[in-house]
Motif scaffolding. Structure first.
Motif, PDB file in Angstrom:
ATOM      1  N   ASP A  67      38.625 -35.454 121.894  1.00 16.17           N
ATOM      2  CA  ASP A  67      39.423 -36.008 120.733  1.00 16.17           C
ATOM      3  C   ASP A  67      38.746 -36.957 119.916  1.00 16.17           C
ATOM      4  O   ASP A  67      38.852 -36.921 118.665  1.00 16.17           O
ATOM      5  CB  ASP A  67      40.607 -36.569 121.456  1.00 16.17           C
ATOM      6  N   LEU A  68      37.873 -37.688 120.562  1.00 15.82           N
ATOM      7  CA  LEU A  68      37.050 -38.780 119.725  1.00 15.82           C
ATOM      8  C   LEU A  68      36.204 -38.008 118.682  1.00 15.82           C
ATOM      9  O   LEU A  68      35.898 -38.485 117.663  1.00 15.82           O
ATOM     10  CB  LEU A  68      36.099 -39.543 120.592  1.00 15.82           C
ATOM     11  N   GLN A  69      35.671 -36.756 119.271  1.00 17.12           N
ATOM     12  CA  GLN A  69      34.724 -35.985 118.305  1.00 17.12           C
ATOM     13  C   GLN A  69      35.482 -35.602 117.134  1.00 17.12           C
ATOM     14  O   GLN A  69      34.769 -35.584 116.054  1.00 17.12           O
ATOM     15  CB  GLN A  69      33.933 -34.915 119.262  1.00 17.12           C
ATOM     16  N   ALA A  70      36.380 -34.999 117.401  1.00 19.17           N
ATOM     17  CA  ALA A  70      37.576 -34.549 116.392  1.00 19.17           C
ATOM     18  C   ALA A  70      37.874 -35.538 115.433  1.00 19.17           C
ATOM     19  O   ALA A  70      38.157 -35.267 114.395  1.00 19.17           O
ATOM     20  CB  ALA A  70      38.732 -33.707 116.999  1.00 19.17           C
ATOM     21  N   LEU A  71      38.182 -36.685 115.817  1.00 19.25           N
ATOM     22  CA  LEU A  71      38.664 -37.764 115.102  1.00 19.25           C
ATOM     23  C   LEU A  71      37.581 -38.325 114.183  1.00 19.25           C
ATOM     24  O   LEU A  71      37.911 -38.517 112.902  1.00 19.25           O
ATOM     25  CB  LEU A  71      39.314 -38.960 115.886  1.00 19.25           C
ATOM     26  N   LEU A  72      36.363 -38.429 114.725  1.00 22.43           N
ATOM     27  CA  LEU A  72      35.172 -38.969 113.940  1.00 22.43           C
ATOM     28  C   LEU A  72      34.915 -37.917 112.975  1.00 22.43           C
ATOM     29  O   LEU A  72      34.537 -37.938 111.953  1.00 22.43           O
ATOM     30  CB  LEU A  72      34.027 -39.191 114.869  1.00 22.43           C
ATOM     31  N   ARG A  73      35.028 -36.630 113.111  1.00 20.49           N
ATOM     32  CA  ARG A  73      34.762 -35.564 112.177  1.00 20.49           C
ATOM     33  C   ARG A  73      35.846 -35.355 111.156  1.00 20.49           C
ATOM     34  O   ARG A  73      35.460 -35.106 109.878  1.00 20.49           O
ATOM     35  CB  ARG A  73      34.427 -34.182 112.999  1.00 20.49           C
ATOM     36  N   GLY A  74      37.058 -35.429 111.731  1.00 20.09           N
ATOM     37  CA  GLY A  74      38.167 -35.328 110.729  1.00 20.09           C
ATOM     38  C   GLY A  74      38.684 -36.660 109.941  1.00 20.09           C
ATOM     39  O   GLY A  74      39.048 -36.565 108.735  1.00 20.09           O
ATOM     40  N   CYS A  75      38.528 -37.850 110.387  1.00 19.82           N
ATOM     41  CA  CYS A  75      38.662 -39.121 109.957  1.00 19.82           C
ATOM     42  C   CYS A  75      37.809 -40.080 109.620  1.00 19.82           C
ATOM     43  O   CYS A  75      37.784 -41.094 108.912  1.00 19.82           O
ATOM     44  CB  CYS A  75      39.840 -39.718 110.871  1.00 19.82           C
ATOM     45  N   GLN A  76      36.399 -39.729 110.185  1.00 21.47           N
ATOM     46  CA  GLN A  76      35.307 -40.467 110.043  1.00 21.47           C
ATOM     47  C   GLN A  76      35.711 -42.044 110.395  1.00 21.47           C
ATOM     48  O   GLN A  76      35.273 -42.997 110.023  1.00 21.47           O
ATOM     49  CB  GLN A  76      35.005 -40.808 108.564  1.00 21.47           C
ATOM     50  N   ALA A  77      36.305 -41.849 111.605  1.00 20.33           N
ATOM     51  CA  ALA A  77      36.485 -43.079 112.533  1.00 20.33           C
ATOM     52  C   ALA A  77      37.044 -42.741 113.704  1.00 20.33           C
ATOM     53  O   ALA A  77      37.196 -41.827 114.172  1.00 20.33           O
ATOM     54  CB  ALA A  77      37.757 -43.833 111.768  1.00 20.33           C
ATOM     55  N   LEU A  78      36.684 -43.745 114.537  1.00 19.13           N
ATOM     56  CA  LEU A  78      37.022 -43.638 116.170  1.00 19.13           C
ATOM     57  C   LEU A  78      38.205 -44.751 116.472  1.00 19.13           C
ATOM     58  O   LEU A  78      38.239 -45.854 116.061  1.00 19.13           O
ATOM     59  CB  LEU A  78      35.739 -43.975 116.870  1.00 19.13           C
ATOM     60  N   PRO A  79      39.033 -44.269 117.413  1.00 20.21           N
ATOM     61  CA  PRO A  79      40.177 -45.229 117.905  1.00 20.21           C
ATOM     62  C   PRO A  79      39.558 -46.353 118.878  1.00 20.21           C
ATOM     63  O   PRO A  79      39.646 -45.904 120.168  1.00 20.21           O
ATOM     64  CB  PRO A  79      41.185 -44.281 118.442  1.00 20.21           C
ATOM     65  N   ALA A  80      39.526 -47.460 118.323  1.00 14.78           N
ATOM     66  CA  ALA A  80      39.015 -48.742 119.360  1.00 14.78           C
ATOM     67  C   ALA A  80      40.018 -49.650 118.985  1.00 14.78           C
ATOM     68  O   ALA A  80      40.443 -49.983 118.024  1.00 14.78           O
ATOM     69  CB  ALA A  80      37.710 -48.783 118.902  1.00 14.78           C
ATOM     70  N   PRO A  81      40.315 -50.526 119.977  1.00 12.37           N
ATOM     71  CA  PRO A  81      39.987 -50.189 121.631  1.00 12.37           C
ATOM     72  C   PRO A  81      40.655 -49.082 121.732  1.00 12.37           C
ATOM     73  O   PRO A  81      41.903 -48.682 121.720  1.00 12.37           O
ATOM     74  CB  PRO A  81      40.357 -51.755 122.124  1.00 12.37           C
ATOM     75  N   LEU A  82      40.284 -48.614 123.253  1.00 13.67           N
ATOM     76  CA  LEU A  82      40.780 -47.170 123.769  1.00 13.67           C
ATOM     77  C   LEU A  82      41.013 -47.365 125.150  1.00 13.67           C
ATOM     78  O   LEU A  82      40.529 -48.079 126.068  1.00 13.67           O
ATOM     79  CB  LEU A  82      39.633 -46.405 123.778  1.00 13.67           C
TER      80      LEU A  82
END
Length: 362
Positions: A84-99
């Motif tokens: 999911d992190l890879q998908a979000l980074l690719r799709g939104c150019q951001a990662l969900p932090a804190p996790l």
């Protein structure tokens, strides 16, 4: 209440209404069957009493999602988050932090390694979730009611699961362990650096001599570059089995090379000339100095002693052995490649006192 969100302004409005929420449940649906990078197809968000199914295929939705993903005051609750992190980074150019990853937290709480979401929810809440849409086409529109219900379920229970795991982590004093693992996962998702020794991940590499493993490492590095460039699965660029076969017995001529590939149903159709050049170029001294994939980890007796030490320590801590330390990481230590990054932090603090005497004993 579950809402379908297909307008960036609507998402921004709902997220504004969530201001002050310390926890947001988050999941994604993505497709990766025909691409190297995951295609983000759906984003599910939840706070107590409300679930949002967000359509990331809508232009501008990535920008509307990004502030939440980057908001350091909101902990994102996810389960088995790595892809999911890879998908979000690719799709939104951001990662969900804190996790807060509930799968990792469950393992740290002694509930079991690699627990699936459905099983964990059943253990915590007693609710049995449907599995019918696991292999669904999430890129199609409109989504069916069954798809929407399945997607909503993926975040519906994360707050309840978090509440139990959070208490258990506090009792065991392992919140910092989870934090370290989450930060490592986020760094890993953001790092697209090439693996210098990709052959070590293939068990079949152990059947090759030093020159064969050096050729295999070179082929796998070339494959990685080609897969990223074309956004195709690595196996479509060059199959593992064929890569090992070519590394073992490299064809002596271009015609022989084509004949070998023509006999393989999974052989690449494009870039054959480039692949032959990569395969046939002489190996350098640096390439031949690579760490070897060794079936015995270089020292069978010491590897067994290391595994037993890990098993004993894991038992004392009520942790899954694989979560504490994998065989692959023990092999790296035994080969003298230093402590793997995956073992830094709390794992090394726990393991170094018991593993170092065994490593020094060689």
């Amino acid at each position: 209440m579950t809402s379908w969100i297909d307008q960036p302004d609507a998402l921004a409005s709902r997220l504004a209404a969530w201001a002050g929420q310390p926890l947001v449940a988050l999941d994604t649906e993505f497709i990766r069957e025909r691409t190297y990078y995951p295609q983000l197809a759906l984003v599910q968000l939840a706070v107590p009493g409300e679930i949002l199914l967000v359509d990331p295929l809508v232009p501008g939705m990535d920008e509307a999602l990004r502030p939440l993903l980057l908001d350091a005051s909101v902990t994102k609750l996810m389960h088995s988050a790595s892809e999911d992190l890879q998908a979000l980074l690719r799709g939104c150019q951001a990662l969900p932090a804190p996790l807060f990853d509930t799968q990792v937290a469950a393992a740290l709480c002694g509930l079991g390694a690699g627990l699936g979401y459905q099983k964990l929810v059943e253990q915590v809440t007693g609710v049995q979730l449907a599995k019918g849409e696991t292999r669904s086409d999430w890129l199609r529109r409109p989504l069916s009611e069954s798809q929407r219900e399945y997607a909503a379920d993926d975040v519906r229970h994360l707050h309840a699961v978090h509440a139990l795991l959070d208490r258990e982590l506090a009792e065991r004093g392992r919140h910092d362990w989870l934090r370290q693992d989450a930060e490592r996962a986020l760094r890993g998702a953001a790092d697209e650096g090439d693996d210098p020794w990709p052959h070590l991940a293939l068990r079949s590499a152990q059947t090759l001599d030093r020159e064969g493993q050096a050729r295999l490492a070179r082929l796998l590095r070339w494959r990685e570059v080609q897969a990223r460039r074309s956004d195709k699965p690595k196996g479509w660029v060059l199959d593992n089995e064929l890569a090992v076969a070519l590394a073992r017995r490299p064809p002596r001529s271009l015609s022989e090379f084509h004949a070998v590939l023509d006999r393989s149903p999974k052989a690449p159709r494009k870039a054959r000339g480039e692949l032959f050049e990569v395969l046939s170029a002489p190996l350098s001294e640096q390439e031949l100095s690579l760490p070897l994939a060794d079936a015995d980890g270089g020292d069978k007796a010491r590897l067994k002693a290391l595994q037993q030490a890990v098993a004993t320590r894991a038992g004392e801590l009520s942790l899954p052995e694989g979560l504490l330390c994998s065989r692959r990481h023990l092999e790296a230590l035994l080969a003298g490649r230093g402590w793997p990054a995956a073992l830094e932090g709390w794992r090394r603090e726990l393991l170094e006192p018991v593993l170092s005497p065994i490593l020094a004993g060689g």
